[in-house]
Design a protein around this motif. Sequence first.
Motif, short mmCIF file in Angstrom:
data_model
loop_
_atom_site.label_atom_id
_atom_site.label_comp_id
_atom_site.label_asym_id
_atom_site.label_seq_id
_atom_site.Cartn_x
_atom_site.Cartn_y
_atom_site.Cartn_z
N ASN A 26 0.81 -1.22 0.00
CA ASN A 26 0.00 0.00 0.00
C ASN A 26 0.84 1.26 0.00
N GLN A 79 -1.48 3.75 -3.92
CA GLN A 79 -1.67 5.08 -3.35
C GLN A 79 -2.47 5.98 -4.29
N SER A 90 -4.87 4.90 -6.03
CA SER A 90 -6.25 4.37 -6.05
C SER A 90 -6.59 3.80 -4.68
N PRO A 91 -6.89 4.65 -3.70
CA PRO A 91 -7.25 4.15 -2.37
C PRO A 91 -8.45 3.22 -2.39
N ALA A 138 -7.26 -0.17 -3.48
CA ALA A 138 -6.53 -0.84 -2.41
C ALA A 138 -7.50 -1.46 -1.40
#
Length: 308
Positions: A142, A148, A150-151, A154
């Motif tokens: 992450n 990072q 595309s939170p 994730a």
Amino acid sequence: MPGIRRFSLPLIAAFFALYVIWGSTYLVIRIGVQYWPPLLLAGIRFVIAGTLMYAFLRWRGAPAPTWAQWKAAGIIGILLLTFGNGAVSVAEHTGVASGVAALAVATVPLFTLLCGYFWGARNTRLEWAGIVLGLIGIAMLNLGSNLQSSPLGAALLVFAAASWAFGSVWSKHLPLPQGAMASAVEMLVGGVVLLIGSAVSGEHLESMPPIEGWAALAYLTVFGSIIAFNAYMYLLKHVRPAAATSYAYVNPAVAVLLGIVFVGETIGIEEALAMTVIISAVVLIGLPQWRRGADRPAVVVPTESRAN
């Protein structure tokens, strides 16, 4: 003759399907979601595959599942396919690289051990070390630029791995249909729920997909769901469980390589280090199985083709 039997053509073909086909499905999903809405792509794939398998099994004389079996398999299908595969498809639609998605899903054995603990399973020190190392790998993954940026992707990938693991463990305590019929029902129910989710979320085709989109759908349906699944079931019967579940640390490497070669994906130093850590963790978890052979159940025994 043991040597000939060990390296027989069916075994070689089954391992090829397990490693290469399952590893390639992440790339094909990445290609497919360029032309199909993600939930619609997954829903169509599993409804078609489930229908074909169900019809073939009934034609071969397999008994129809009872209502209790339909409910049990439906629950597992929603956990594994609707939540698991659906989340992976949406994550890749948000821009997550196929190799990174495969690497995140490789953490399923870690979550499986954690879920099994709540059903009374007790893990060895080596397995706990693998879990801790795997969680460190997830944190490192992450930190990479891919997740990072595309939170949501994730979060979806972690949710997919956890959902698949929970469903895999729970499935051992539910009255599922026998053999491949369980997978057929799971695909049917999971696929229908995916199509409902697609409709409710407002997904729709802007235009008919080109030949590449249809090819991706066909590949995922025939190779990813039907052929790879049957190869996995074949290996469970002919090799020790640790060998059959070894795809958990082979698929990420295959997916990363295919993504780089065919669609120009890039993997940063953070993702590369995370891949080393996560794969090492999965190997640690698998070591007790290799030592004890068939006496110990598989770490991950999904009833379909993993969350890809």
